[in-house]
Scaffold this motif. Structure first.
Motif, PDB file in Angstrom:
ATOM      1  N   LEU A   1      26.624 -10.777   5.198  1.00 15.71           N
ATOM      2  CA  LEU A   1      26.682 -10.342   6.585  1.00 15.71           C
ATOM      3  C   LEU A   1      28.065  -9.497   6.522  1.00 15.71           C
ATOM      4  CD1 LEU A   1      25.213 -13.222   8.937  1.00 15.71           C
ATOM      5  CD2 LEU A   1      23.915 -11.281   7.568  1.00 15.71           C
ATOM      6  N   ARG A   2      27.851  -8.067   7.325  1.00 18.66           N
ATOM      7  CA  ARG A   2      29.050  -7.506   7.457  1.00 18.66           C
ATOM      8  C   ARG A   2      30.089  -7.628   8.780  1.00 18.66           C
ATOM      9  NH1 ARG A   2      28.493  -2.790   4.047  1.00 18.66           N
ATOM     10  NH2 ARG A   2      27.025  -3.619   2.515  1.00 18.66           N
ATOM     11  N   SER A   3      29.305  -8.276   9.714  1.00 17.28           N
ATOM     12  CA  SER A   3      30.118  -8.530  11.145  1.00 17.28           C
ATOM     13  C   SER A   3      29.268  -9.540  11.848  1.00 17.28           C
ATOM     14  CB  SER A   3      30.087  -6.994  11.901  1.00 17.28           C
ATOM     15  OG  SER A   3      28.789  -6.829  12.144  1.00 17.28           O
ATOM     16  N   ARG A   4      30.130  -9.798  12.914  1.00 22.47           N
ATOM     17  CA  ARG A   4      29.802 -10.915  13.877  1.00 22.47           C
ATOM     18  C   ARG A   4      28.388 -10.319  14.739  1.00 22.47           C
ATOM     19  NH1 ARG A   4      33.868 -13.663  17.961  1.00 22.47           N
ATOM     20  NH2 ARG A   4      34.655 -14.337  15.819  1.00 22.47           N
ATOM     21  N   LEU A   5      28.480  -8.659  14.851  1.00 23.92           N
ATOM     22  CA  LEU A   5      27.329  -8.029  15.806  1.00 23.92           C
ATOM     23  C   LEU A   5      26.103  -8.277  14.830  1.00 23.92           C
ATOM     24  CD1 LEU A   5      26.653  -6.393  17.975  1.00 23.92           C
ATOM     25  CD2 LEU A   5      27.417  -4.532  16.725  1.00 23.92           C
ATOM     26  N   GLN A   6      26.179  -7.999  13.430  1.00 22.84           N
ATOM     27  CA  GLN A   6      25.064  -8.254  12.863  1.00 22.84           C
ATOM     28  C   GLN A   6      24.293  -9.629  12.781  1.00 22.84           C
ATOM     29  OE1 GLN A   6      25.612  -7.569   8.529  1.00 22.84           O
ATOM     30  NE2 GLN A   6      23.499  -7.044   8.163  1.00 22.84           N
ATOM     31  N   PHE A   7      25.211 -10.358  12.798  1.00 19.57           N
ATOM     32  CA  PHE A   7      24.727 -12.117  13.099  1.00 19.57           C
ATOM     33  C   PHE A   7      24.060 -12.249  14.110  1.00 19.57           C
ATOM     34  CE2 PHE A   7      25.517 -16.225  14.980  1.00 19.57           C
ATOM     35  CZ  PHE A   7      25.022 -16.754  13.994  1.00 19.57           C
ATOM     36  N   PHE A   8      24.616 -11.475  15.390  1.00 23.78           N
ATOM     37  CA  PHE A   8      24.100 -11.747  16.540  1.00 23.78           C
ATOM     38  C   PHE A   8      22.521 -11.078  16.752  1.00 23.78           C
ATOM     39  CE2 PHE A   8      28.225 -12.821  18.312  1.00 23.78           C
ATOM     40  CZ  PHE A   8      28.006 -14.094  18.771  1.00 23.78           C
ATOM     41  N   LYS A   9      22.587 -10.021  16.082  1.00 26.00           N
ATOM     42  CA  LYS A   9      21.218  -9.039  16.017  1.00 26.00           C
ATOM     43  C   LYS A   9      20.414  -9.850  15.050  1.00 26.00           C
ATOM     44  CE  LYS A   9      23.407  -4.475  16.025  1.00 26.00           C
ATOM     45  NZ  LYS A   9      23.610  -3.175  15.039  1.00 26.00           N
ATOM     46  N   ILE A  10      20.546 -10.477  14.191  1.00 24.26           N
ATOM     47  CA  ILE A  10      19.609 -11.505  13.302  1.00 24.26           C
ATOM     48  C   ILE A  10      19.163 -12.650  14.328  1.00 24.26           C
ATOM     49  CG2 ILE A  10      19.552 -12.790  11.278  1.00 24.26           C
ATOM     50  CD1 ILE A  10      21.139 -10.909   9.765  1.00 24.26           C
TER      51      ILE A  10
ATOM     52  N   GLU B   1      23.797  -2.124   7.336  1.00 24.13           N
ATOM     53  CA  GLU B   1      23.207  -3.596   7.934  1.00 24.13           C
ATOM     54  C   GLU B   1      21.712  -3.750   7.291  1.00 24.13           C
ATOM     55  OE1 GLU B   1      23.066  -3.071  11.887  1.00 24.13           O
ATOM     56  OE2 GLU B   1      25.235  -3.697  12.315  1.00 24.13           O
ATOM     57  N   LYS B   2      21.031  -3.010   6.449  1.00 29.82           N
ATOM     58  CA  LYS B   2      20.052  -3.261   5.948  1.00 29.82           C
ATOM     59  C   LYS B   2      19.822  -4.395   4.994  1.00 29.82           C
ATOM     60  CE  LYS B   2      17.837   1.368   6.220  1.00 29.82           C
ATOM     61  NZ  LYS B   2      17.283   2.560   5.515  1.00 29.82           N
ATOM     62  N   LEU B   3      18.806  -5.509   5.098  1.00 30.94           N
ATOM     63  CA  LEU B   3      18.718  -6.718   4.204  1.00 30.94           C
ATOM     64  C   LEU B   3      17.256  -6.632   3.670  1.00 30.94           C
ATOM     65  CD1 LEU B   3      20.174  -9.307   6.773  1.00 30.94           C
ATOM     66  CD2 LEU B   3      21.462  -8.270   4.553  1.00 30.94           C
ATOM     67  N   ASN B   4      17.136  -6.765   2.648  1.00 28.94           N
ATOM     68  CA  ASN B   4      15.727  -7.015   1.992  1.00 28.94           C
ATOM     69  C   ASN B   4      15.128  -8.368   2.651  1.00 28.94           C
ATOM     70  OD1 ASN B   4      16.124  -9.366   0.276  1.00 28.94           O
ATOM     71  ND2 ASN B   4      17.507  -8.289  -1.003  1.00 28.94           N
ATOM     72  N   SER B   5      13.850  -8.219   2.618  1.00 27.66           N
ATOM     73  CA  SER B   5      13.077  -9.438   3.516  1.00 27.66           C
ATOM     74  C   SER B   5      13.337 -10.976   2.914  1.00 27.66           C
ATOM     75  CB  SER B   5      11.502  -9.270   3.248  1.00 27.66           C
ATOM     76  OG  SER B   5      11.211  -9.362   1.748  1.00 27.66           O
ATOM     77  N   MET B   6      13.955 -11.009   1.906  1.00 26.65           N
ATOM     78  CA  MET B   6      14.245 -12.191   1.325  1.00 26.65           C
ATOM     79  C   MET B   6      15.581 -12.658   1.824  1.00 26.65           C
ATOM     80  SD  MET B   6      12.864 -12.647  -2.596  1.00 26.65           S
ATOM     81  CE  MET B   6      13.214 -14.389  -2.663  1.00 26.65           C
ATOM     82  N   ASN B   7      16.556 -11.611   2.094  1.00 27.21           N
ATOM     83  CA  ASN B   7      17.935 -12.044   2.574  1.00 27.21           C
ATOM     84  C   ASN B   7      17.792 -12.273   4.036  1.00 27.21           C
ATOM     85  OD1 ASN B   7      20.616 -11.955   0.664  1.00 27.21           O
ATOM     86  ND2 ASN B   7      18.922 -10.707  -0.254  1.00 27.21           N
ATOM     87  N   LEU B   8      16.957 -11.505   4.698  1.00 26.21           N
ATOM     88  CA  LEU B   8      16.872 -11.565   5.996  1.00 26.21           C
ATOM     89  C   LEU B   8      16.196 -12.846   6.268  1.00 26.21           C
ATOM     90  CD1 LEU B   8      16.951 -10.134   8.677  1.00 26.21           C
ATOM     91  CD2 LEU B   8      14.626  -9.411   8.304  1.00 26.21           C
ATOM     92  N   LEU B   9      15.179 -13.312   5.594  1.00 31.56           N
ATOM     93  CA  LEU B   9      14.671 -14.874   5.763  1.00 31.56           C
ATOM     94  C   LEU B   9      16.019 -15.863   5.778  1.00 31.56           C
ATOM     95  CD1 LEU B   9      12.016 -16.354   6.300  1.00 31.56           C
ATOM     96  CD2 LEU B   9      11.768 -16.500   3.937  1.00 31.56           C
TER      97      LEU B   9
END
Length: 306
Positions: A69-78, A183-191
């Motif tokens: 994860l690149r940032s705290r904002l990306q974490f909150f988006k996820i 911020e793009k993540l493949n589906s396995m990393n997003l899961l």
């Protein structure tokens, strides 16, 4: 395509079909026929398994590179995506307590309709008029199927529609929130990141809304140890759905996955009717067929508009 490669693709698609239909039917069996009336806890078991297996697949087996994860904002988006995802899965499981799999799949097939609605409301994205026209049979088919469904349950229907809408909302939000290249993540990393967050959301919900579910499950296990194996196998299947979904997309294409997905719903309906022997009507099956036809036309219209 070489013989070995063709065999591998067929095996992947078979595993994807089997896991998708298997987890759906086993959810129905546990929540309706077996009488395990704890859909939130069941979903939490799924997400726990997805957390563990995702880590093993990425950190140990190196199936895909680990994306950080690149940032705290990306974490909150996820986290926001995870919450919507939780709602869709929990509501979908709740609906299986009240609706047969065949009707559940008919309602679930309206996902393109809700996706188009949310895309327009949130991003003001407009589709070609022909694409919107193909959504008419998608919705009309469910209306027809509802009128001809012998096992229609209003609460189950409302929850199933909510689950379908949440699933569509998650896909639209994912496209918006994780659209930048960084911020793009493949589906396995997003899961890998979504599943543990989902467990955090589901744990308090389980404790508050399904009181003493662990104690009840252990008591059930003392009378019938198969419940533990059902839950373990069902949870493993839930992860296999995501893994095979990723692999089929990687080794074929997103369009192939979409076409296979349309057929999967019909296969699931036939198998569920054969297993659970739920009553069906000619009107209901006509409605479902109308919806599937609409989804196929929608997919074709989307492909042509690109």
């Amino acid at each position: 395509m070489k013989g070995g490669s063709r065999f591998f693709t067929i095996a992947l698609v078979s595993a994807w079909y089997s896991s998708n239909i298997g987890v759906l039917l086993l959810n129905k069996y546990l929540l309706s026929n077996y009488g395990f009336k704890y859909p939130i806890f069941l979903t939490m078991c799924h997400m726990t398994a997805c957390s563990l297996f995702s880590y093993v697949a990425i950190a140990w087996l190196k199936l895909v590179p680990m994306q950080t994860l690149r940032s705290r904002l990306q974490f909150f988006k996820i986290a926001a995506l995870s919450l919507v995802f939780c709602v869709s899965v929990v509501f979908g499981n709740i609906s299986l307590r009240y609706l047969p799999v065949s009707f559940n799949q008919a309602v679930g097939a309206t996902t393109p309709f809700f996706t188009a609605v949310f895309a327009y409301l949130i991003t003001f994205k407009r589709e070609a008029w022909l694409t919107y026209l193909t959504l008419v049979p998608v919705v009309a088919g469910v209306v027809i199927a509802s009128g001809g469904e012998p096992s229609f349950h209003l609460f189950g229907f409302i929850v199933c529609v909510a689950a379908t809408a949440a699933r569509a909302l998650k896909s639209v939000l994912q496209g918006i929130l994780l659209s930048s290249e960084g911020e793009k993540l493949n589906s396995m990393n997003l899961l890998l990141y979504m599943a543990p967050i989902a467990v955090v959301f589901l744990l308090p919900a389980t404790l508050m809304m399904e009181e003493n579910v662990v104690g009840i499950t252990l008591a059930l296990a003392r009378d019938d140890v198969k419940i533990i194996w059902y839950l373990l196998f069902n949870s493993a299947l839930a992860y296999l759905v995501n893994l095979t979904n990723f692999l089929v997309t990687k080794h074929t294409s997103a369009l192939t996955l979409q076409v296979l997905g349309n057929a999967k719903g019909a296969v699931a309906v036939v198998i569920s009717i054969l297993i659970f022997r739920n009553p069906v009507s000619v009107t209901g099956m006509m409605g479902y067929s109308f919806t599937v036809l609409g989804v196929v036309l929608y997919s074709e219209a989307k492909k042509r508009s690109k």
